[in-house]
Design a protein around this motif. Sequence first.
Motif, PDB file in Angstrom:
ATOM      1  N   ASP A 176     -26.075  -1.496  28.501  1.00 24.42           N
ATOM      2  CA  ASP A 176     -27.162  -1.673  29.457  1.00 24.42           C
ATOM      3  C   ASP A 176     -27.087  -0.618  30.557  1.00 24.42           C
ATOM      4  N   LYS A 181     -28.420  -0.624  33.675  1.00 33.25           N
ATOM      5  CA  LYS A 181     -28.217  -1.144  35.028  1.00 33.25           C
ATOM      6  C   LYS A 181     -26.905  -1.906  35.148  1.00 33.25           C
ATOM      7  N   ILE A 182     -26.678  -2.835  34.248  1.00 34.98           N
ATOM      8  CA  ILE A 182     -25.450  -3.640  34.258  1.00 34.98           C
ATOM      9  C   ILE A 182     -24.552  -3.082  33.158  1.00 34.98           C
ATOM     10  N   ARG A 183     -23.659  -2.172  33.529  1.00 35.76           N
ATOM     11  CA  ARG A 183     -22.875  -1.404  32.552  1.00 35.76           C
ATOM     12  C   ARG A 183     -21.911  -2.271  31.740  1.00 35.76           C
ATOM     13  N   THR A 184     -21.604  -3.483  32.195  1.00 31.31           N
ATOM     14  CA  THR A 184     -20.692  -4.343  31.442  1.00 31.31           C
ATOM     15  C   THR A 184     -21.409  -5.129  30.349  1.00 31.31           C
ATOM     16  N   GLN A 185     -22.735  -5.035  30.299  1.00 28.04           N
ATOM     17  CA  GLN A 185     -23.519  -5.746  29.283  1.00 28.04           C
ATOM     18  C   GLN A 185     -23.780  -4.849  28.078  1.00 28.04           C
ATOM     19  N   SER A 208     -27.761 -10.197  24.244  1.00 20.77           N
ATOM     20  CA  SER A 208     -26.943  -9.406  25.147  1.00 20.77           C
ATOM     21  C   SER A 208     -25.669 -10.184  25.480  1.00 20.77           C
ATOM     22  N   SER A 236     -21.529  -9.726  27.497  1.00 24.01           N
ATOM     23  CA  SER A 236     -20.670  -8.871  28.325  1.00 24.01           C
ATOM     24  C   SER A 236     -19.613  -8.248  27.432  1.00 24.01           C
TER      25      SER A 236
END
Length: 107
Positions: A69, A71-75, A91, A93
Amino acid sequence: MASKKPVKKSVEKSATPVKKKTARKPNAAFLKPVQPDDLLAAVVGAKPIPRTELTKKLWDYIKKNKLQDAKIRTQINADDKLKPVFNGKKSVSMFEMTKLVSGHLKA
């Protein structure tokens, strides 16, 4: 009167010898080949490979297909091949991903 000069204190060095660093030994559990099931084999291949190589191939696939992802790099966003591995989730984590992938391995 004459001005006093500051007294320099001597620093004593410890008498203990310096330990040499030994090479890290890899954990044998990570090097043991694991067999991916059919769903995971579609992503990383069907041959038994060590867990470390499996994770590396999985991340190569994620980066190649731009599934991380923005925006949310851990996703991690699943595509058609990863969705069955992620138990149908769109999606997950990256921490949940390792848990889900472990369920698709045969020791």
